[in-house]
Scaffold this motif. Structure first.
Motif: not given
Lengths: 80, 80
Positions: A8, A37-38, B2, B4, B41, B43, B45, B79
């Motif tokens: 990340t 966030r990728q 959050q 993932r 991946m 992430e 919020d 998460v």
């Protein structure tokens, strides 16, 4: 043994892909979405004597190839 | 809250990126490496009433935008 590696971007590093995904999700009506966030994920089959040596070798692989440690963090998860 | 999200290619789908990474790792001397699969991946919020509604909404986001469900699987991890 199978491991998963998550790469990340470090905090503070601009993430245009994440921003583009967030904008797209908002345009689809998902107003509850905040920051996105990728990152990358690798699933690696690895033959190693034990979990510790697998983790050490995978760490080396991250440092040398899988992650650009100037702008990226990596996280190693030994699955089984 | 959050979450993932892990997006990976379905089994049987060719993964040229994963193959290229495996070849590179072998050339760096990591002979113990077997198959390598590369995925994405996210992430995210997300503001949601509870974990279940967050999971439902994230599932929708995957189906509509984040994953190409013809060739990709997705996995949602809340998460916190």
């Amino acid at each position: 043994m199978q491991a998963r590696i998550f790469v990340t971007l470090k905090n503070g590093v601009l993430d245009p892909q994440g921003k583009a995904v967030a904008t797209a999700l908002h345009s689809l009506g998902y107003e509850g979405v905040g920051a996105v966030r990728q990152g990358k994920m690798f699933e690696i089959d690895i033959a190693a004597a034990d979990r510790e040596s697998a983790r050490a070798e995978l760490g080396e692989m991250c440092e040398r190839l899988l992650a650009n440690t100037v702008i990226e963090n990596y996280e190693i998860e030994i699955v089984d």
